[in-house]
Each structure stands twice: as structure tokens, then as C-alpha cells.
Design an enzyme around this catalytic site. Structure first.
Site, short mmCIF file in Angstrom:
data_model
loop_
_atom_site.label_atom_id
_atom_site.label_comp_id
_atom_site.label_asym_id
_atom_site.label_seq_id
_atom_site.Cartn_x
_atom_site.Cartn_y
_atom_site.Cartn_z
N ARG A 154 0.82 -1.22 0.00
CA ARG A 154 0.00 0.00 0.00
C ARG A 154 0.85 1.27 0.00
O ARG A 154 0.62 2.19 -0.78
CB ARG A 154 -0.90 0.01 1.25
CG ARG A 154 -2.16 -0.81 1.12
CD ARG A 154 -2.96 -0.70 2.41
NE ARG A 154 -2.25 -1.37 3.47
CZ ARG A 154 -2.53 -2.59 3.90
NH1 ARG A 154 -3.53 -3.25 3.39
NH2 ARG A 154 -1.83 -3.15 4.87
N ARG A 235 11.13 0.48 9.23
CA ARG A 235 11.60 0.18 10.58
C ARG A 235 13.12 0.17 10.56
O ARG A 235 13.74 -0.36 9.61
CB ARG A 235 11.12 -1.21 11.03
CG ARG A 235 9.66 -1.31 11.38
CD ARG A 235 9.31 -0.55 12.67
NE ARG A 235 7.90 -0.68 13.00
CZ ARG A 235 6.94 0.16 12.61
NH1 ARG A 235 7.25 1.23 11.90
NH2 ARG A 235 5.69 -0.04 12.96
N GLU A 264 14.91 3.79 19.18
CA GLU A 264 14.18 5.06 19.15
C GLU A 264 13.79 5.43 20.58
O GLU A 264 13.33 4.54 21.30
CB GLU A 264 12.95 4.95 18.26
CG GLU A 264 13.33 4.75 16.81
CD GLU A 264 12.10 4.63 15.89
OE1 GLU A 264 10.97 4.86 16.35
OE2 GLU A 264 12.31 4.31 14.71
N HIS A 283 10.60 9.53 13.43
CA HIS A 283 9.48 8.59 13.23
C HIS A 283 8.15 9.34 13.12
O HIS A 283 7.23 9.13 13.91
CB HIS A 283 9.44 7.56 14.38
CG HIS A 283 8.69 6.31 14.01
ND1 HIS A 283 9.03 5.06 14.47
CD2 HIS A 283 7.60 6.13 13.22
CE1 HIS A 283 8.19 4.16 13.99
NE2 HIS A 283 7.31 4.79 13.22
N GLY A 285 6.40 9.47 10.10
CA GLY A 285 5.78 9.09 8.83
C GLY A 285 4.28 9.29 8.81
O GLY A 285 3.71 9.76 7.82
C1 8YV Z 1 3.48 4.42 14.11
C2 8YV Z 1 4.15 3.42 12.10
O1 8YV Z 1 2.60 3.40 14.36
O2 8YV Z 1 2.18 2.67 11.10
C3 8YV Z 1 3.31 2.40 11.46
O3 8YV Z 1 3.79 1.28 11.31
O4 8YV Z 1 5.31 3.27 12.22
C4 8YV Z 1 3.57 4.65 12.63
O5 8YV Z 1 2.39 5.05 12.12
C5 8YV Z 1 3.08 5.59 14.87
O6 8YV Z 1 3.97 6.59 14.56
C6 8YV Z 1 3.15 5.29 16.33
O7 8YV Z 1 4.44 4.95 16.73
#
Ligand code: 8YV
Length: 340
Positions: A154, A235, A264, A283, A285
């Protein structure tokens, strides 16, 4: 006497989601709790919305838990789905809520690297007025460059759409071919090795699972062009960070844009912090108002469904394959939870 179920959220949730949750539950928002304090809250919690590491020890400390609503799309490295399934605990996530949002930041990092935007910004603030000759290096066009996408799911697909609009040539590698993207002429398939060798920009969009851990290590970095930039929005553990630091210091690749790290927050003694050829973000995103609202609404809807004894909508694929299961804890619903 009836007691309201308890939802613990590790994130401050959008008010629209809070409204849905508060109709049926007490919501405890604990954004910055230590592990011990979080576990204290979990001892009588019915639902978790968050990004905590949910392993067997966590589950042992959360005997009433009925749903782990993962605040994001990447749950594989955080939640022991098997252990949750054995205990009748639903695991949900937020697919589609953040794909475009992550893709936008990916393009942001690509542009930052190509045009050295953070360096240019610092230059204006610190030096521009006192430098006679222009000492800024020239940037690069991204039009006509090859973008290699590792993982055309996606998010990768949304990145491809945006990169195409910038005139980039798009190659991808994944364990499953994306026939839609290929038929649309959006991206061409390449082997992993070809992808590493051909990319001017190489961007990672796979989950962290045993097969992808340290998938980019010394061997892979040495296969890349010396002029290539590596972007990681997935990641930290997918890259061997030590090898990456070596690659950046010794010029095996030109630079990197990193939103995620092995540890992190990134420790302040990380060599990455002093490197000029990297762009670092914490982090973020999925961190836009819109995406976080969509994520919160998806999590909240699923939590409320489970507390009402219904099946959640966004069950992770590993669990969906095992449905229907007889003994889901959520089947009791909140109104069956009476105190003595
Ligand atoms: C985190 C993310 O979940 O969707 C993911 O896999 O890495 C992010 O959206 C969010 O930043 C909480 O840590």
C-alpha cells in the site's frame, strides 16, 4: 453494579475518536508512561490503543485485555499476534489510514536529499550574509532518476504514484509481484540485487519480520551506486545501522534519509547525528492531523465493536485467516462486565 470498560491509549487521540470511545468506556490517555506505569494501567484494562511491545509478559499483566488496537500499520515487530490469538484477544491495525501520508514524507526526504534542503536552510540562518562566494554545492534533479522501491504494498504504491509525477523511473522488488502497478505502467519488477545496483534513490517499505531484519547490510550497501541515496520510512531494524554508518562515512553511498532507527529515540551519541549527508526525522511518517485522525477513528471503531461483543473490522491478516474463532474474549461485551 455495572462498571464501564477501560481503554488505555498511548496516543492523544483526535476528539472525534475520543467521542466514540467515551460513549462506552473510560479512556485513560498515557502518552509518556514508563513500561512499569503502563503495565499498572493495563492490569484492569479491556483495550489498548498504542504501539507498545505486546508480548507474553505484557499479556500476563493484562488479564482483562480483549483487543490490542495497534496505532499504525506495522504491527509485526510489536505485537505477538499468535499469543494474542491463543488468548482470544483481537489484534487490529490501521491499513490505508496513512499510506499517502507516509508517501508524502518519503518524497519530502528524497527532495531534501537531492536538493540538500536542510543544509541550505542552515546556510541561510548561519552563513549566507557573510559569504562572498556561493559555497553551496549543487543539488540534483530527481526527474529522470531511478527510484528503487523495496516493498510495493500500500505505501510503496503511493510512493510510486507520487514519484511518477516527478518524472522518476520506478523499479521495485517484493516477494509478491504487484500486477496492478505493473499493468498501470507505474513500476517495473527487478530482482533485489538489480534494484540495489540500479537505484539512484532506494526507499524501504516492508514490515520488520525475521526475513527482513538487517536485509540491508554491508553486502547490499556495497552493491549500491556511490551516488545513491537510501531512504528508510519502515523500521530501523531492516537496515544494519552499523554498516550504514560505515557506508555513509566511507562514501559507499551518497547519503540517507531516515525516519526510523534501530533504537528510538535515536541515542544522542549515534554517529548519524553528526553526519552531514543524512536527513533525520523522528518517526513522523504518519504524523499529520489527517492521518492521525483516520488512525484514531479506525482504532476507536474497532475497540468499541469489541467492547460491544462484535467482531472488529481491521483485524490483522494472520488473525483474519483464523476466524471465526469460538472463544474471543470480546464476545461478552461491556455490559456483561459487572463488578462484585
Ligand atoms: C506508528 C508506524 O505506528 O504505522 C506504522 O507502522 O510506524 C507509525 O504510524 C506511529 O507513529 C506510532 O508509533
Amino acid at each position: 453494579m455495572l462498571v464501564r470498560p477501560k481503554v488505555v491509549s498511548q496516543f492523544k487521540l483526535h476528539q472525534d475518536a475520543m467521542k466514540i470511545l467515551e460513549e462506552v468506556a473510560e479512556v485513560v490517555v498515557v502518552p509518556s508512561l514508563s513500561h512499569e506505569d503502563l503495565m499498572a494501567e493495563m492490569s484492569d484494562a479491556d483495550a489498548l490503543i498504542g504501539a507498545a511491545k505486546v508480548d507474553k509478559a505484557f499479556l500476563n499483566g493484562a488479564p482483562r485485555l480483549k483487543i490490542v488496537a495497534s496505532f499504525g500499520v506495522g504491527y509485526q515487530d510489536r505485537v505477538d499476534v499468535e499469543a494474542c490469538t491463543e488468548r482470544g484477544i483481537f489484534v487490529t491495525y490501521t491499513p490505508n489510514a496513512l499510506s499517502g501520508t507516509v508517501a508524502e514524507l518519503t518524497m519530502g526526504l528524497i527532495l531534501c536529499l537531492a536538493r540538500a534542503i536542510p543544509v541550505a536552510d542552515a546556510y541561510v540562518r548561519r552563513r549566507w550574509w557573510r559569504s562572498k562566494a556561493k559555497s553551496l554545492p549543487l543539488g540534483l534533479d530527481i526527474e529522470g532518476k531511478t527510484l528503487g522501491i523495496l516493498g510495493l504494498g500500500r505505501i510503496g504504491y503511493e510512493v510510486a504514484k507520487r514519484a511518477k509525477a516527478f518524472g522518476m523511473r520506478i523499479l521495485y522488488y517484493d516477494i509478491v509481484r504487484n500486477s496492478k502497478a505493473e499493468e498501470e505502467g507505474l513500476a517495473s519488477y527487478a530482482s533485489f540485487e538489480e534494484l540495489l545496483k540500479a537505484s539512484d534513490f532506494f526507499t524501504i517499505h516492508v514490515p520488520l519480520i525475521p526475513e527482513t531484519r538487517k536485509m540491508i547490510g554491508e553486502r547490499e550497501l556495497r552493491l549500491m551506486k556511490r551516488s545513491a541515496y537510501l531512504i528508510n520510512m519502515a523500521r530501523g531494524g531492516i537496515i544494519d545501522e552499523e554498516a550504514l554508518c560505515k557506508a555513509l562515512a566511507e562514501g559507499w553511498i551518497a547519503g540517507a534519509g531516515l525516519d526510523v532507527f534501530t533504537i528510538e529515540p535515536l541515542p544522542k551519541d549515534s554517529p548519524l547525528i553528526k553526519m552531514k549527508n543524512v536527513v533525520l526525522t523522528p518517526h513522523i511518517g504518519s504524523a499529520t492531523v489527517e492521518a492521525r485522525r483516520r488512525m484514531a477513528l479506525m482504532n476507536a471503531t474497532d475497540v468499541v465493536r469489541v467492547l460491544r461483543g462484535e467482531e472488529p473490522i481491521n483485524i490483522v491478516p494472520e488473525q483474519r485467516r483464523r476466524l471465526p474463532l469460538k472463544a474471543w474474549k470480546g464476545r461478552e461485551g461491556p455490559l456483561a462486565m459487572s463488578s462484585d
